[in-house]
Design a protein around this motif. Structure first.
Motif, PDB file in Angstrom:
ATOM      1  N   ILE A  37       0.852  -1.423  -0.118  1.00 47.05           N
ATOM      2  CA  ILE A  37      -0.307   0.130  -0.007  1.00 47.05           C
ATOM      3  C   ILE A  37       1.084   1.325  -0.200  1.00 47.05           C
ATOM      4  O   ILE A  37       0.624   2.272  -0.678  1.00 47.05           O
ATOM      5  CB  ILE A  37      -0.980   0.077   1.241  1.00 47.05           C
ATOM      6  N   VAL A  38       1.831   1.308   0.891  1.00 45.18           N
ATOM      7  CA  VAL A  38       2.921   2.590   0.895  1.00 45.18           C
ATOM      8  C   VAL A  38       3.503   2.728  -0.325  1.00 45.18           C
ATOM      9  O   VAL A  38       3.630   3.743  -0.949  1.00 45.18           O
ATOM     10  CB  VAL A  38       3.558   2.316   2.203  1.00 45.18           C
ATOM     11  N   LYS A  39       3.987   1.687  -0.913  1.00 47.94           N
ATOM     12  CA  LYS A  39       4.522   1.642  -2.228  1.00 47.94           C
ATOM     13  C   LYS A  39       3.821   1.845  -3.349  1.00 47.94           C
ATOM     14  O   LYS A  39       4.310   2.198  -4.399  1.00 47.94           O
ATOM     15  CB  LYS A  39       5.569   0.555  -2.554  1.00 47.94           C
ATOM     16  N   SER A  40       2.661   1.712  -3.354  1.00 47.14           N
ATOM     17  CA  SER A  40       1.774   2.022  -4.543  1.00 47.14           C
ATOM     18  C   SER A  40       1.368   3.340  -4.509  1.00 47.14           C
ATOM     19  O   SER A  40       1.297   4.088  -3.677  1.00 47.14           O
ATOM     20  CB  SER A  40       0.521   1.016  -4.347  1.00 47.14           C
ATOM     21  N   LYS A  41       1.038   3.855  -5.968  1.00 47.41           N
ATOM     22  CA  LYS A  41       0.714   5.150  -6.090  1.00 47.41           C
ATOM     23  C   LYS A  41      -1.018   5.103  -6.115  1.00 47.41           C
ATOM     24  O   LYS A  41      -1.603   6.190  -6.244  1.00 47.41           O
ATOM     25  CB  LYS A  41       1.217   5.631  -7.389  1.00 47.41           C
ATOM     26  N   GLY A  42      -1.525   4.160  -5.946  1.00 42.38           N
ATOM     27  CA  GLY A  42      -3.061   4.148  -5.912  1.00 42.38           C
ATOM     28  C   GLY A  42      -3.586   4.439  -4.785  1.00 42.38           C
ATOM     29  O   GLY A  42      -3.050   4.661  -3.562  1.00 42.38           O
ATOM     30  N   ASN A  43      -5.000   4.676  -4.762  1.00 43.89           N
ATOM     31  CA  ASN A  43      -5.623   5.082  -3.597  1.00 43.89           C
ATOM     32  C   ASN A  43      -6.231   3.571  -2.881  1.00 43.89           C
ATOM     33  O   ASN A  43      -6.918   2.953  -3.671  1.00 43.89           O
ATOM     34  CB  ASN A  43      -6.965   6.008  -4.014  1.00 43.89           C
ATOM     35  N   TYR A  44      -6.456   3.744  -1.671  1.00 41.57           N
ATOM     36  CA  TYR A  44      -6.871   2.730  -1.106  1.00 41.57           C
ATOM     37  C   TYR A  44      -8.031   3.302   0.055  1.00 41.57           C
ATOM     38  O   TYR A  44      -7.820   4.016   0.515  1.00 41.57           O
ATOM     39  CB  TYR A  44      -5.756   1.944  -0.301  1.00 41.57           C
ATOM     40  N   GLY A  51     -17.173   1.553   8.344  1.00 37.79           N
ATOM     41  CA  GLY A  51     -17.071   1.510   7.122  1.00 37.79           C
ATOM     42  C   GLY A  51     -15.695   1.649   6.530  1.00 37.79           C
ATOM     43  O   GLY A  51     -14.904   1.831   7.136  1.00 37.79           O
ATOM     44  N   PHE A  52     -15.484   1.740   5.202  1.00 37.65           N
ATOM     45  CA  PHE A  52     -14.434   1.901   4.326  1.00 37.65           C
ATOM     46  C   PHE A  52     -14.062   3.289   4.340  1.00 37.65           C
ATOM     47  O   PHE A  52     -14.958   4.215   3.903  1.00 37.65           O
ATOM     48  CB  PHE A  52     -14.406   1.277   3.165  1.00 37.65           C
ATOM     49  N   LYS A  53     -13.019   3.618   4.726  1.00 38.71           N
ATOM     50  CA  LYS A  53     -12.556   5.016   4.867  1.00 38.71           C
ATOM     51  C   LYS A  53     -11.370   5.275   4.101  1.00 38.71           C
ATOM     52  O   LYS A  53     -10.261   4.312   3.965  1.00 38.71           O
ATOM     53  CB  LYS A  53     -12.293   5.577   6.196  1.00 38.71           C
ATOM     54  N   LYS A  54     -11.155   6.526   3.310  1.00 42.09           N
ATOM     55  CA  LYS A  54      -9.724   6.427   2.328  1.00 42.09           C
ATOM     56  C   LYS A  54      -8.640   6.606   3.391  1.00 42.09           C
ATOM     57  O   LYS A  54      -8.484   7.484   4.491  1.00 42.09           O
ATOM     58  CB  LYS A  54     -10.132   7.822   1.806  1.00 42.09           C
ATOM     59  N   ILE A  55      -7.436   5.910   2.673  1.00 45.16           N
ATOM     60  CA  ILE A  55      -6.120   6.146   3.430  1.00 45.16           C
ATOM     61  C   ILE A  55      -5.557   7.245   2.750  1.00 45.16           C
ATOM     62  O   ILE A  55      -5.417   7.536   1.691  1.00 45.16           O
ATOM     63  CB  ILE A  55      -5.412   4.924   2.950  1.00 45.16           C
ATOM     64  N   THR A  56      -5.374   8.434   3.665  1.00 43.19           N
ATOM     65  CA  THR A  56      -5.116   9.831   3.253  1.00 43.19           C
ATOM     66  C   THR A  56      -3.534   9.847   3.200  1.00 43.19           C
ATOM     67  O   THR A  56      -2.973  10.740   2.452  1.00 43.19           O
ATOM     68  CB  THR A  56      -5.647  10.767   4.232  1.00 43.19           C
ATOM     69  N   THR A  57      -2.705   9.103   4.095  1.00 40.05           N
ATOM     70  CA  THR A  57      -1.325   9.570   3.937  1.00 40.05           C
ATOM     71  C   THR A  57      -0.575   8.083   4.382  1.00 40.05           C
ATOM     72  O   THR A  57      -1.042   7.209   4.976  1.00 40.05           O
ATOM     73  CB  THR A  57      -0.934  10.493   5.073  1.00 40.05           C
ATOM     74  N   LYS A  58       0.532   7.933   3.577  1.00 35.03           N
ATOM     75  CA  LYS A  58       1.729   6.791   3.728  1.00 35.03           C
ATOM     76  C   LYS A  58       2.821   7.065   4.202  1.00 35.03           C
ATOM     77  O   LYS A  58       3.296   8.143   4.000  1.00 35.03           O
ATOM     78  CB  LYS A  58       1.419   6.112   2.352  1.00 35.03           C
ATOM     79  N   PHE A  59       3.338   6.172   5.224  1.00 36.52           N
ATOM     80  CA  PHE A  59       4.489   6.444   5.663  1.00 36.52           C
ATOM     81  C   PHE A  59       5.467   5.201   5.796  1.00 36.52           C
ATOM     82  O   PHE A  59       5.352   4.156   5.951  1.00 36.52           O
ATOM     83  CB  PHE A  59       4.508   6.926   7.235  1.00 36.52           C
TER      84      PHE A  59
END
Length: 459
Positions: A37-44, A51-59
């Motif tokens: 997930i962190v290395k991907s450029k896609g949205n998750y 419920g399902f909530k957007k991942i806004t930041t990756k570290f």
């Protein structure tokens, strides 16, 4: 104010909690490792109790010392010592607590979830090398272009009770699955499914004891399964194919049903359903899949002397047995061997946390105070009478009715690994390998301030 207070005290809001890269996050596209997930450029979008909530930041937080936490039920995750886990007070107030402050027997919170139906089926490779002029006699078989539910069922059966047919010229010339000869309906269903998936006629042979071997001879089929990383070599290295983790719900359920078909049993009542294997990692992965099909389970180990240890995944308690029954019943008759338990009490919260809700009209009739755990009936009552809950209790009730409780069995120092973290909008909590925890700064702030306010009110 909170940021200034944090800066001054270095306590309320700190960055630091991280997962190792292999921790799986339940997303709208399935169970995906946090590293991917962190290395991907896609949205998750991550699963939460809202419920399902957007991942806004990756570290990507670099290399840090990590610890493995394991629960009484067998759930495991590896994090840094600063990672905050969701736990609760005796009054049912949820708050976050750092791993470094947790001890054996402390309560943790797990988040059951649900694979999504409309995830695209995984595309499979079908570019098997063309037959040479020396490949006389090879059968033409159908090679599925996607990982369908029927194929997943076959893969589950093969993983649990299948083997390769040896070949002196190649890796294998086919696959063999052992079936109890008394299970005539199951035998017919498996043969029908093999015909449907691969367009090939299986051969039924008498095996050892009361066993019928269902055999499919096709080097092309074996090459296809191997090409797509779907083929085990033996029982010791059986695995859940990576493509199962990112498949639609019905495909994941079919794989689980296939495993039960081969190596499952229905003891009924308190005995529950069970899945067995000599491969511990396989059982752990099945446990995580089931948690994300809204089924909690427990791993037990049986030492067998000169034989390999046997690991069993146990599904007990009325609500989880009913849900598991719904998964396996369409695929085999073993599901009907014994009646499902009528009692809950498996992975429930302690009964004392419900005392704060006795102001709700009618709830007293649902609480069994002689039972050390709360009943699903009580939580269902709270869900259906949400308007009768005080505003200050709503957040905790939402978590109570969406999660389950487990206790810490052991905490083990592992060494140093690459670690990662995520931030989720609105909720700021995330499930890693099923453990409900804080993600980055805001989750810690939200629940710690909530706890501070409750402390001030009580004082």
């Amino acid at each position: 104010w909170a940021e200034l207070y944090s800066l001054a005290t270095k306590d309320i809001v700190q960055q630091g909690g991280c997962f190792t890269g292999d921790a799986r996050i339940m997303t709208h596209l399935g169970l995906i490792s946090i590293e991917d997930i962190v290395k991907s450029k896609g949205n998750y979008f991550a699963s939460t109790h809202k419920g399902f909530k957007k991942i806004t930041t990756k570290f990507d937080n670099g290399i840090k010392e990590v610890f493995e936490i394991e629960t009484m039920g067998g759930y495991k995750v590896k994090t840094t010592n600063e990672h905050k886990f969701l736990t609760f007070t005796q009054n049912g107030n949820f708050y976050l607590k750092k791993l470094s402050d947790l001890e054996v027997q402390d309560n943790l919170t797990l988040l059951p979830s649900q694979f999504i139906d409309d995830v695209p089926e995984v595309i499979l490779k079908t570019d098997i090398p063309k037959l040479s002029k020396f490949s006389n006699g090879r059968k033409v078989v159908n090679l599925p272009k996607t990982l369908t539910a029927k194929l997943a069922f076959v893969l589950g059966v093969y993983a649990s009770d299948g083997s390769r047919i040896p070949d002196e010229y190649a890796f294998s010339k086919g696959m063999r699955i052992a079936v109890d000869a008394k299970r005539r309906k199951d035998l017919a269903y498996l043969a029908k499914t093999l015909r449907s998936v691969f367009d090939i006629e299986p051969i039924l042979r008498k095996g050892d004891g009361n066993v019928i071997n269902v055999e499919v001879y096709s080097r092309t089929l074996v090459e296809f399964l191997k090409l797509n990383s779907l083929l085990k070599e033996n029982s010791n290295n059986v695995f859940v194919p990576e493509s199962i983790f990112t498949s639609p719900r019905q495909v994941v359920e079919a794989f689980i049903a296939g495993v039960f078909f081969g190596d499952g049993g229905n003891r009924g009542g308190k005995g529950g359903f069970r899945l067995t294997s000599v491969n511990k990692k396989f059982i752990e992965d099945l446990q995580l899949l089931l948690l994300n099909l809204n089924v909690a389970s427990k791993i037990t180990k049986q030492a067998r002397g000169n034989w390999q240890d046997l690991y069993t995944l146990n599904i007990n308690g009325a609500r989880f047995m009913r849900r598991f029954f719904e998964i396996i019943a369409p695929y085999n008759e073993k599901a009907l061997d014994n009646a499902i338990s009528v009692r809950d009490g498996f992975y429930n919260f302690p009964v004392n946390i419900l005392k704060r809700f006795v102001y709700m009209t009618g709830i007293q009739r649902t609480i069994a105070y002689t039972n050390p755990t709360t009943s699903h009936k009580t939580l269902a009552f709270m869900e259906s009478n949400i308007t009768g809950i005080n505003d200050e209790d709503l957040e905790d009730v939402e978590i109570l009715t969406s999660t389950i409780s487990d206790k810490i069995k052991k905490i083990t120092r592992l060494g140093f690994e690459q670690v990662y973290d995520l931030e989720v909008e609105d909720v700021h909590l995330i499930s890693g390998n099923g453990f409900y925890t804080s993600n980055s700064r805001r989750g810690a702030l939200m629940l710690m301030l909530h706890d501070c306010i409750l402390t001030l009110k009580n004082s």
